[in-house]
Design an enzyme around this catalytic site. Structure first.
Site, PDB file in Angstrom:
ATOM      1  N   ASP A  16       8.737  -4.909  -1.621  1.00 50.80           N
ATOM      2  CA  ASP A  16       7.584  -4.003  -1.649  1.00 50.80           C
ATOM      3  C   ASP A  16       7.837  -2.465  -2.266  1.00 50.80           C
ATOM      4  OD1 ASP A  16       5.611  -2.528   0.128  1.00 50.80           O
ATOM      5  OD2 ASP A  16       4.862  -4.216   1.105  1.00 50.80           O
ATOM      6  N   HIS A  17       7.243  -1.935  -3.183  1.00 50.50           N
ATOM      7  CA  HIS A  17       6.837  -0.631  -3.429  1.00 50.50           C
ATOM      8  C   HIS A  17       7.582   0.056  -2.327  1.00 50.50           C
ATOM      9  CE1 HIS A  17       3.513  -0.153  -4.761  1.00 50.50           C
ATOM     10  NE2 HIS A  17       3.725   1.060  -4.643  1.00 50.50           N
ATOM     11  N   HIS A  23       2.447  -3.388   2.981  1.00 40.30           N
ATOM     12  CA  HIS A  23       2.786  -2.091   2.464  1.00 40.30           C
ATOM     13  C   HIS A  23       2.804  -0.988   3.846  1.00 40.30           C
ATOM     14  CE1 HIS A  23       2.780  -2.418  -1.669  1.00 40.30           C
ATOM     15  NE2 HIS A  23       1.525  -2.127  -1.733  1.00 40.30           N
TER      16      HIS A  23
HETATM   17  C1  BG6 Z   1      -0.324  -1.935  -5.144  1.00 41.55           C
HETATM   18  C2  BG6 Z   1      -1.607  -2.922  -4.507  1.00 41.55           C
HETATM   19  O1  BG6 Z   1       0.636  -2.443  -4.439  1.00 41.55           O
HETATM   20  O2  BG6 Z   1       0.318  -0.905  -4.033  1.00 41.55           O
HETATM   21  C3  BG6 Z   1      -2.918  -0.990  -5.665  1.00 41.55           C
HETATM   22  O3  BG6 Z   1      -1.927  -3.935  -5.400  1.00 41.55           O
HETATM   23  C4  BG6 Z   1      -2.687   0.030  -4.802  1.00 41.55           C
HETATM   24  O4  BG6 Z   1      -3.892  -2.310  -5.559  1.00 41.55           O
HETATM   25  C5  BG6 Z   1      -1.151   0.254  -5.488  1.00 41.55           C
HETATM   26  O5  BG6 Z   1      -3.002   0.210  -6.051  1.00 41.55           O
HETATM   27  C6  BG6 Z   1      -1.233   1.144  -4.468  1.00 41.55           C
HETATM   28  O6  BG6 Z   1       0.728   2.194  -5.073  1.00 41.55           O
HETATM   29  P1  BG6 Z   1       0.706   3.899  -4.109  1.00 41.55           P
HETATM   30  O7  BG6 Z   1       2.029   3.638  -4.984  1.00 41.55           O
HETATM   31  O8  BG6 Z   1       0.330   4.077  -5.658  1.00 41.55           O
HETATM   32  O9  BG6 Z   1       0.492   3.974  -3.080  1.00 41.55           O
END
Ligand code: BG6
Length: 517
Positions: A202-203, A265
């Site tokens: 989960d980045h 997230h």
């Molecule tokens: C991803 C989603 O996991 O996270 C995307 O699939 C989303 O839809 C993105 O745009 C958002 O990531 P960040 O790091 O830009 O908040």
């Protein structure tokens, strides 16, 4: 200009400062995909630039497209030029790209994996030592299963099993689309890998500000005594994006905001902000506490009137002064789609600490701007000393942890406006990462890839964690699916979401915050 642009890079002088990461081959499945180009290759390059790659390091792209090693090197060089947070350092790139290879193969053909194993044998033979394999699955989920099975059948999964060089696997989201599919995927994974070898991404966990949540909560003594139902009135978590679905309509329409953002997230943010102090900073102790928190979340009330969930999708509108189309006019989205691009949920955590405190989560695309924040709103002080609203403008004390952009923490307090009369106004105490620490912080994927190479699962999702989280959201998804369009709200692009979502908060005299410091 930074010193690495002018000096000979320390990596080239053999000065690696990686933290005990063994020699590694990263094999990326889905090597010609968007994530590889935008995030993975730049992350690996930046790790190298910071001397954090092991000195014996290889990157092998695996994909269906027939690409020669040299062409793949050129592709990855372009990725670095386009997407890296730091410019391409030609001498360092020349050194690193010698270790960049490509392997063509069908995901469902075991021979392709066996041939990959032979290439790795050659690498080991040339090095004169064993090397660990880190598989990065960055493909559409439809091929997760054949990849996992073939990693098993070809013997790649079991390579160096039982030693410190045992293979590891990073698996990208989406990890399933509901509880059953997540369980199924866990089962396939467990047939080939031990849990300690599996790194579910989960980045958000790789973001600097998200890691700081634990530090801010547990390395300071002033927060913990008030971090509970006695003092906290509500918690609001907002993950807003300005972008629409762009070119990802095909994926997104099958997913929606609940699966794409909330289940993973936002729930990670909630877990870290609401969990109990872990016994230690070990991966298992931290993840045990996160799972405990998730288990304490009460089932949501699904009633359309007075329930805990709101969904909506965007219509045409103005975002940053630009006219943008509605969701169902986007490329690849059926006109009768009822997929949500916004979801808001009210949750309750049934434990000692959070009894009765509403937790409001919302996430949406095409909102006025990109902002992710956690706001912990405290109760009003007792007594009515400052109740004359004509003179006293008071706001609830709120601690806002801004995850992105403009990362920082803000505390809202009330203060006297200087002057001969007593009048008040809410004011802000700010901490900004960029002013305190400078702005060139590592990207989330750098930290995550480094940790996975080193076998540290703290910032990854454990199998039981993903299942517990899906257990909370699957009933909502089923309910929405069975209701079709019923209850689907709309909101104009460039607004903060449907009016209906205000009701979730009004019922307890709360209001959505206007996000921002
Ligand atoms: C991803 C989603 O996991 O996270 C995307 O699939 C989303 O839809 C993105 O745009 C958002 O990531 P960040 O790091 O830009 O908040």
């Amino acid at each position: 200009m930074q010193s690495h642009d002018t000096d000979r890079h320390p990596f080239l002088q053999g000065l690696s400062r990686h933290r005990g990461v063994p020699p590694t081959v990263i094999v990326i499945f889905g090597a010609s995909g968007d994530l590889t180009a935008r995030k993975l290759v730049p992350a690996i390059y930046n790790l190298g630039l910071d001397n954090l790659l092991p000195s014996d390091f290889y990157l092998i792209g695996f994909g269906r497209k027939a690409i020669q090693d040299e062409a793949f090197r050129e592709m990855t060089q372009t990725d670095v030029q386009k997407y890296s947070r730091r410019p391409l350092h030609p001498e360092f790139w020349e050194h690193l790209s010698e270790k960049v290879l490509y392997h063509t193969g069908d995901y469902d053909q075991v021979e392709a994996y066996k041939a990959l194993g032979e290439r790795i044998d050659v690498i080991e033979k040339n090095l004169g030592r064993d090397i660990q394999l880190l598989f990065y699955i960055s493909t559409p989920p439809t091929v997760f299963k054949p990849i996992l099975e073939n990693l098993g059948a070809s013997g790649l999964a079991a390579r160096h099993a039982g030693t410190a060089l045992a293979s590891k696997i990073i698996i990208e989201k989406p990890f399933g689309r509901d509880l059953d599919s997540a369980k199924g995927l866990n089962q396939v994974l467990r047939q080939q890998f031990q849990e300690s070898q599996v790194f579910r991404i989960d980045h958000y966990l790789g973001k600097e500000t998200v890691q700081d949540l634990l530090v801010q909560r547990f390395s300071n003594s002033i927060f913990e005594p008030i971090w509970n139902f006695r003092y906290v009135d509500c918690i609001q978590i907002t993950v807003a994006e300005e972008l629409g679905v762009g070119t990802r309509g095909g994926y997104y329409d099958q997913s929606g905001a609940l699966r794409d953002m909330i289940q993973n997230h936002t729930m990670q943010l909630l877990s870290l902000v609401a969990m109990e102090p872990p016994v230690s900073l070990s991966p298992e102790d931290i993840r045990d506490e996160k799972v405990k928190l998730l288990k304490a979340i009460q089932p949501v009330d699904l009633r359309p009137e007075g329930g805990d969930v709101i969904r909506a999708h965007y219509t045409e509108g103005l975002v940053s002064g630009e006219r943008v189309p509605g969701y169902t006019q986007e490329q690849g989205i059926p006109a009768d789609s009822f997929t949500e691009t916004y979801a808001a949920i009210r949750l309750f955590i049934n434990n000692w600490r959070w009894q009765g405190v509403p937790i409001y989560l919302r996430s949406g695309k095409r909102m006025p701007r990109r902002v992710s924040e956690i706001a912990v709103q405290f109760k009003q002080p007792p007594g009515a000393l400052f109740s004359d609203t004509a003179r006293f403008d008071l706001a609830p004390n709120t601690m806002v942890m801004q995850i992105q952009p403009d990362e920082g923490t803000t505390l809202l307090i009330n203060s006297k406006i200087p002057g001969l009369e007593t009048r008040t106004q809410p004011v802000k105490m700010h901490f900004r990462y960029s002013t305190t620490f400078g702005s060139n912080t590592p990207e989330a994927y750098e930290r995550l890839i480094l940790d996975a190479m080193g076998g540290d699962g703290t910032l990854f999702i454990r199998g039981d964690e993903t299942e517990t989280s899906w257990g909370i959201f699957t009933p909502i998804l089923d309910f929405w699916q069975s209701g079709g369009r019923r209850g689907l709200e709309t909101y104009a692009s460039g607004s903060w979401g449907p009016v209906a979502a205000d009701r979730l908060l009004w019922e307890r005299k709360h209001e959505w915050r206007r996000p921002g410091p």
